[in-house]
Design a protein around this motif. Sequence first.
Motif, PDB file in Angstrom:
ATOM      1  N   SER A   3       0.822  -1.188   0.000  1.00  0.00           N
ATOM      2  CA  SER A   3       0.000   0.000   0.000  1.00  0.00           C
ATOM      3  C   SER A   3       0.863   1.247   0.000  1.00  0.00           C
ATOM      4  N   SER A   4       0.383   2.301  -0.654  1.00  0.00           N
ATOM      5  CA  SER A   4       1.093   3.575  -0.676  1.00  0.00           C
ATOM      6  C   SER A   4       0.555   4.458   0.432  1.00  0.00           C
ATOM      7  N   ALA A  44      -5.751   2.498   3.807  1.00  0.00           N
ATOM      8  CA  ALA A  44      -5.359   2.155   2.437  1.00  0.00           C
ATOM      9  C   ALA A  44      -5.621   0.686   2.148  1.00  0.00           C
ATOM     10  N   VAL A  45      -5.329  -0.183   3.112  1.00  0.00           N
ATOM     11  CA  VAL A  45      -5.584  -1.616   2.928  1.00  0.00           C
ATOM     12  C   VAL A  45      -7.082  -1.868   2.791  1.00  0.00           C
ATOM     13  N   ARG A 102      -9.420   0.220   1.831  1.00  0.00           N
ATOM     14  CA  ARG A 102      -9.909   0.785   0.575  1.00  0.00           C
ATOM     15  C   ARG A 102      -9.559  -0.098  -0.616  1.00  0.00           C
ATOM     16  N   ASP A 103      -8.329  -0.566  -0.656  1.00  0.00           N
ATOM     17  CA  ASP A 103      -7.846  -1.279  -1.840  1.00  0.00           C
ATOM     18  C   ASP A 103      -8.178  -2.769  -1.848  1.00  0.00           C
ATOM     19  N   ARG A 104      -8.236  -3.385  -0.652  1.00  0.00           N
ATOM     20  CA  ARG A 104      -8.383  -4.848  -0.634  1.00  0.00           C
ATOM     21  C   ARG A 104      -9.485  -5.355   0.293  1.00  0.00           C
ATOM     22  N   ASP A 131      -8.275  -8.397   4.623  1.00  0.00           N
ATOM     23  CA  ASP A 131      -6.830  -8.408   4.389  1.00  0.00           C
ATOM     24  C   ASP A 131      -6.053  -7.540   5.370  1.00  0.00           C
ATOM     25  N   ASP A 179       4.222  -1.964   6.264  1.00  0.00           N
ATOM     26  CA  ASP A 179       3.970  -0.907   5.294  1.00  0.00           C
ATOM     27  C   ASP A 179       4.629   0.412   5.692  1.00  0.00           C
ATOM     28  N   SER A 211     -17.166   5.667  -3.507  1.00  0.00           N
ATOM     29  CA  SER A 211     -15.711   5.710  -3.679  1.00  0.00           C
ATOM     30  C   SER A 211     -14.981   5.025  -2.525  1.00  0.00           C
ATOM     31  N   GLU A 212     -15.665   4.876  -1.409  1.00  0.00           N
ATOM     32  CA  GLU A 212     -15.077   4.242  -0.219  1.00  0.00           C
ATOM     33  C   GLU A 212     -15.959   3.079   0.232  1.00  0.00           C
ATOM     34  N   ASN A 254     -15.543  -0.178   0.694  1.00  0.00           N
ATOM     35  CA  ASN A 254     -15.051  -1.070   1.745  1.00  0.00           C
ATOM     36  C   ASN A 254     -15.040  -0.381   3.106  1.00  0.00           C
TER      37      ASN A 254
END
Length: 205
Positions: A2-3, A22-23, A25-27, A31, A40, A101-102, A104
């Motif tokens: 994650s960035s 970030a985790v 949101r992305d996955r 996770d 991270d 957009s969010e 998760n």
Amino acid sequence: MSSVRPYHHGNLRQAVLDAAAAVVRDRGVSDLSLREVAADIGVTHAAPRRYFPGRQDLLDAVAVEGFARLGARLREAIEASPGYEKQVRSVARAYLDFATSEANLVELMFAHKHGAGGPDVGESASAAFEPMLQMFRRGQTEGVLPNRDPERTGLIFLATLQGIAGLVNCGVVPAGQLDDFISDTVAQFPSGPSSLTTQRRRGSR
């Protein structure tokens, strides 16, 4: 990987929250782990436990921050829109933009282990939706929503928006149709006494 923002001394708690968000949101929530978050941001796996003893504590904190962000969006939407009807439309747009957009994060906010029943999460949820309730309270005071309970109206409004967001997030409703759904939603909440009278007449047919 994650960035996230680089970790700086004295900002460990926020760095952990940023990485966790970030985790999510992305996955997704499944996770998320304290060990991965620590990796991270480049600290030992035990470092995040200074602020979050367990994974659930981190989930709660991410949910609290999510509600804080949502509340800020709703307040900005109301402050930027003069007049009841424009505020309702602006709030609907702000909520749906956030919830789609969010996706998760919103799922975590409403459905993780403690949910809104957790004290901190519950308080942050109440604070987030207070601007929406105040909007409907003003509508009642100004005669826009006569004979309506602002709290119940707000709950129905929220349920409608969350339902639309869920349909968009699962692909049933194309995101390109959001504007139409927002217009239909706003139409369900009168912009004046005449609108309420019209709805009653339609209901009596």
